[in-house]
Design an enzyme around this catalytic site. Structure first.
Site, PDB file in Angstrom:
ATOM      1  N   ASP A 213       0.841  -1.198   0.000  1.00 36.41           N
ATOM      2  CA  ASP A 213       0.000   0.000   0.000  1.00 36.41           C
ATOM      3  C   ASP A 213       0.880   1.254   0.000  1.00 36.41           C
ATOM      4  O   ASP A 213       1.596   1.504   0.966  1.00 36.41           O
ATOM      5  CB  ASP A 213      -0.902  -0.039   1.251  1.00 36.41           C
ATOM      6  CG  ASP A 213      -2.056   0.940   1.171  1.00 36.41           C
ATOM      7  OD1 ASP A 213      -1.984   1.885   0.373  1.00 36.41           O
ATOM      8  OD2 ASP A 213      -3.031   0.762   1.931  1.00 36.41           O
ATOM      9  N   HIS A 308     -10.045  -1.143  -7.457  1.00 36.47           N
ATOM     10  CA  HIS A 308      -9.701   0.040  -6.669  1.00 36.47           C
ATOM     11  C   HIS A 308      -8.720   0.962  -7.392  1.00 36.47           C
ATOM     12  O   HIS A 308      -8.920   2.172  -7.422  1.00 36.47           O
ATOM     13  CB  HIS A 308      -9.136  -0.401  -5.310  1.00 36.47           C
ATOM     14  CG  HIS A 308      -8.716   0.730  -4.434  1.00 36.47           C
ATOM     15  ND1 HIS A 308      -9.627   1.584  -3.833  1.00 36.47           N
ATOM     16  CD2 HIS A 308      -7.493   1.164  -4.052  1.00 36.47           C
ATOM     17  CE1 HIS A 308      -8.965   2.477  -3.116  1.00 36.47           C
ATOM     18  NE2 HIS A 308      -7.674   2.244  -3.236  1.00 36.47           N
TER      19      HIS A 308
HETATM   20  C1  HEM Z   1      -3.923   2.559  -4.567  1.00 40.12           C
HETATM   21  C2  HEM Z   1      -5.530  -0.032  -0.836  1.00 40.12           C
HETATM   22  C3  HEM Z   1      -8.483   3.590   0.432  1.00 40.12           C
HETATM   23  C4  HEM Z   1      -6.561   6.320  -3.040  1.00 40.12           C
HETATM   24  C5  HEM Z   1      -4.111   1.546  -3.673  1.00 40.12           C
HETATM   25  C6  HEM Z   1      -3.478   0.259  -3.726  1.00 40.12           C
HETATM   26  C7  HEM Z   1      -3.915  -0.458  -2.674  1.00 40.12           C
HETATM   27  C8  HEM Z   1      -4.851   0.368  -1.950  1.00 40.12           C
HETATM   28  C9  HEM Z   1      -3.517  -1.864  -2.291  1.00 40.12           C
HETATM   29  C10 HEM Z   1      -2.473  -0.192  -4.787  1.00 40.12           C
HETATM   30  C11 HEM Z   1      -1.044   0.099  -4.427  1.00 40.12           C
HETATM   31  C12 HEM Z   1      -0.713   1.542  -4.349  1.00 40.12           C
HETATM   32  O1  HEM Z   1      -0.565   2.234  -5.369  1.00 40.12           O
HETATM   33  O2  HEM Z   1      -0.613   2.027  -3.231  1.00 40.12           O
HETATM   34  C13 HEM Z   1      -6.493   0.716  -0.180  1.00 40.12           C
HETATM   35  C14 HEM Z   1      -7.268   0.265   0.944  1.00 40.12           C
HETATM   36  C15 HEM Z   1      -8.094   1.280   1.300  1.00 40.12           C
HETATM   37  C16 HEM Z   1      -7.844   2.373   0.392  1.00 40.12           C
HETATM   38  C17 HEM Z   1      -7.144  -1.101   1.591  1.00 40.12           C
HETATM   39  C18 HEM Z   1      -9.102   1.356   2.411  1.00 40.12           C
HETATM   40  C19 HEM Z   1      -9.001   0.656   3.513  1.00 40.12           C
HETATM   41  C20 HEM Z   1      -8.206   4.654  -0.394  1.00 40.12           C
HETATM   42  C21 HEM Z   1      -8.824   5.953  -0.303  1.00 40.12           C
HETATM   43  C22 HEM Z   1      -8.268   6.726  -1.271  1.00 40.12           C
HETATM   44  C23 HEM Z   1      -7.315   5.893  -1.991  1.00 40.12           C
HETATM   45  C24 HEM Z   1      -9.869   6.368   0.709  1.00 40.12           C
HETATM   46  C25 HEM Z   1      -8.534   8.166  -1.625  1.00 40.12           C
HETATM   47  C26 HEM Z   1      -9.714   8.728  -1.576  1.00 40.12           C
HETATM   48  C27 HEM Z   1      -5.677   5.531  -3.746  1.00 40.12           C
HETATM   49  C28 HEM Z   1      -4.911   6.014  -4.876  1.00 40.12           C
HETATM   50  C29 HEM Z   1      -4.163   4.920  -5.343  1.00 40.12           C
HETATM   51  C30 HEM Z   1      -4.490   3.804  -4.466  1.00 40.12           C
HETATM   52  C31 HEM Z   1      -4.897   7.436  -5.426  1.00 40.12           C
HETATM   53  C32 HEM Z   1      -3.217   4.910  -6.541  1.00 40.12           C
HETATM   54  C33 HEM Z   1      -4.051   4.757  -7.808  1.00 40.12           C
HETATM   55  C34 HEM Z   1      -3.192   4.740  -9.052  1.00 40.12           C
HETATM   56  O3  HEM Z   1      -2.633   3.678  -9.372  1.00 40.12           O
HETATM   57  O4  HEM Z   1      -3.093   5.789  -9.693  1.00 40.12           O
HETATM   58  N1  HEM Z   1      -4.959   1.596  -2.576  1.00 40.12           N
HETATM   59  N2  HEM Z   1      -6.864   1.997  -0.482  1.00 40.12           N
HETATM   60  N3  HEM Z   1      -7.310   4.652  -1.424  1.00 40.12           N
HETATM   61  N4  HEM Z   1      -5.411   4.222  -3.528  1.00 40.12           N
HETATM   62 FE1  HEM Z   1      -6.187   3.079  -2.060  1.00 40.12          FE
END
Ligand code: HEM
Length: 392
Positions: A213, A308
């Site tokens: 993450d 996601h």
């Molecule tokens: C990407 C998990 C909530 C925004 C990711 C990734 C994971 C992840 C595993 C892919 C790896 C990475 O690029 O970091 C989660 C989990 C969440 C959560 C488990 C809730 C428990 C959120 C929230 C936001 C968010 C609330 C913003 C409103 C993003 C963004 C990316 C991302 C901007 C990168 C997208 C891209 O590839 O351009 N998240 N996330 N996430 N997450 Fe989340």
């Protein structure tokens, strides 16, 4: 003199015997793999254009402490409060106990302690530095939010993090004590990430769903990082600070665990093993760019339409946020202390969260149960006072 010498020798002999007892039978020494240099004495500078704790190395343990100002805490009192906080931060982060610290030994090993201070709109009102920026207040309501569990809002925020939970607990207690006459606690949250040494420095941390993450994230060295994250001159007394959105996001780990591995990987769009995007072969690594147009052998989107990362991805580069989340696990509830920094939550966090709120495969297992926005104050230099710009 002779008696003292004998005693010292005896003591030394006992020590050596004890050390020998730890060696493997046969007497040969084997590398134990756990003899890393102690890092408790390491210090992160607290002075600079920006406060420590936003882009400095994240501590393995973090506490967010939110307060409400007491009615009698007027502008003068706030001035005193910031002077006290400045001294505490300078002392604690450099391993020097604050005045009247009853346990100075606990302050001596800061383990890269960072203390970061944020404010809500009420502080600006009381120092007559109104108007507050329009993003500084409760966020718009999202349909899936289940807030009101005791982790919303606040007038003042301290973020205390270090690689040692003891250093964090002690610093938090000293700061709490020194703030007591100005503010009362509103909520506190404890988070953690993989312990220092569990992985090599700089490795993307795993959240409690097992995912890497933080892979796709603006980096401080990027050309547009400052314009995405640090408040500019138009922000007046807040210039050099940043806007923090902190969301407490509960995870339903029991039902998540029942989903098969392909299902869990498709909900994010990346593999659990190495974080590689589903658009490229396994083992291609977390930093291979995701190809959202790629199709699998059946002609379906390799990264599902509701995954996601597809929903969270910003095609508008100015909409991006700097994420810095930690895990939490209180024994009864676990999840993510989702923290992100930006110039303007209304044009950065909010549009992303609107998309996720609408459609995101992850939604089945995650619920936002707490929400707060703070203006992280600009940094301060030696001889200056944190928050000094509010009184200029
Ligand atoms: C990407 C998990 C909530 C925004 C990711 C990734 C994971 C992840 C595993 C892919 C790896 C990475 O690029 O970091 C989660 C989990 C969440 C959560 C488990 C809730 C428990 C959120 C929230 C936001 C968010 C609330 C913003 C409103 C993003 C963004 C990316 C991302 C901007 C990168 C997208 C891209 O590839 O351009 N998240 N996330 N996430 N997450 Fe989340």
């Amino acid at each position: 003199g002779a008696a003292f010498g004998t005693g010292a020798l005896l003591g030394l002999g006992g020590g050596l015997a004890g050390a020998r007892a730890l060696q493997p039978a046969g007497g040969e020494t084997e590398p134990s793999g756990c003899e890393a240099e102690p890092f408790g004495g390491e210090v992160l500078p607290c002075h600079g254009a920006h406060q420590a704790g936003v882009v400095t190395p994240p501590g393995a343990n973090i506490r967010y402490l939110a307060y409400e100002l007491r009615d009698e805490t007027d502008a003068d009192a706030l001035g005193r409060m910031f002077r006290i906080l400045t001294g505490d931060i300078e002392g604690l982060t450099s391993g020097v106990a604050p005045l009247a610290d009853p346990e100075p030994e606990l302050a001596a090993r800061p383990a890269r302690l960072a203390i970061t201070v944020g404010i809500g709109p009420e502080v600006l009102r009381r120092v007559a530095a109104d108007p507050a920026p329009d993003w500084l207040g409760p966020l718009p309501v999202f349909s899936r939010d289940r807030l009101g569990t005791g982790y919303d809002g606040g007038d003042l925020l301290l973020v205390v993090q270090a690689d040692d939970a003891t250093a964090v607990a002690h610093a938090a207690r000293m700061l709490d004590r020194d703030l007591a006459s100005f503010a009362r606690p509103r909520w506190r949250q404890h988070g953690f990430r993989q312990a220092r040494g569990a992985e090599s420095e700089g490795t993307t941390t795993r959240n409690l769903m097992g995912q890497l993450d933080g892979t796709v994230n603006p980096a401080p060295a990027d050309e547009d990082f400052a314009s995405l994250v640090w408040l500019g001159e138009e922000s007046g007394p807040l210039a050099g600070g940043t806007a923090l959105v902190l969301r407490r996001i509960r995870m339903e780990l029991d039902t998540w665990d029942q989903v098969d591995r392909p299902g869990r990987e498709q909900s994010v769009g990346r593999r659990l093993s190495d974080g590689s995007p589903l658009s490229s072969p396994p083992g291609s690594g977390e930093h291979t760019p995701a190809d959202f147009a790629a199709r699998d052998e059946l002609g379906l989107s390799a990264i599902p339409v509701a995954a996601h990362i597809r929903r969270a991805h910003s095609s508008n580069p100015a909409e991006r946020i700097f994420r810095r989340s930690d895990n939490y696990d209180d024994g009864t509830e676990a999840g993510l202390l989702f923290a992100c920094y930006q110039r303007d939550p209304l044009t950065q966090f909010v549009p992303i969260q609107r998309r996720l709120d609408e459609v995101d495969l992850l939604n089945e297992w995650v619920t936002h149960v707490g929400s707060a926005v703070f203006a992280i104050l600009p940094g301060f230099r030696a001889g200056e006072t944190l928050g000094g710009s509010l009184f200029a």
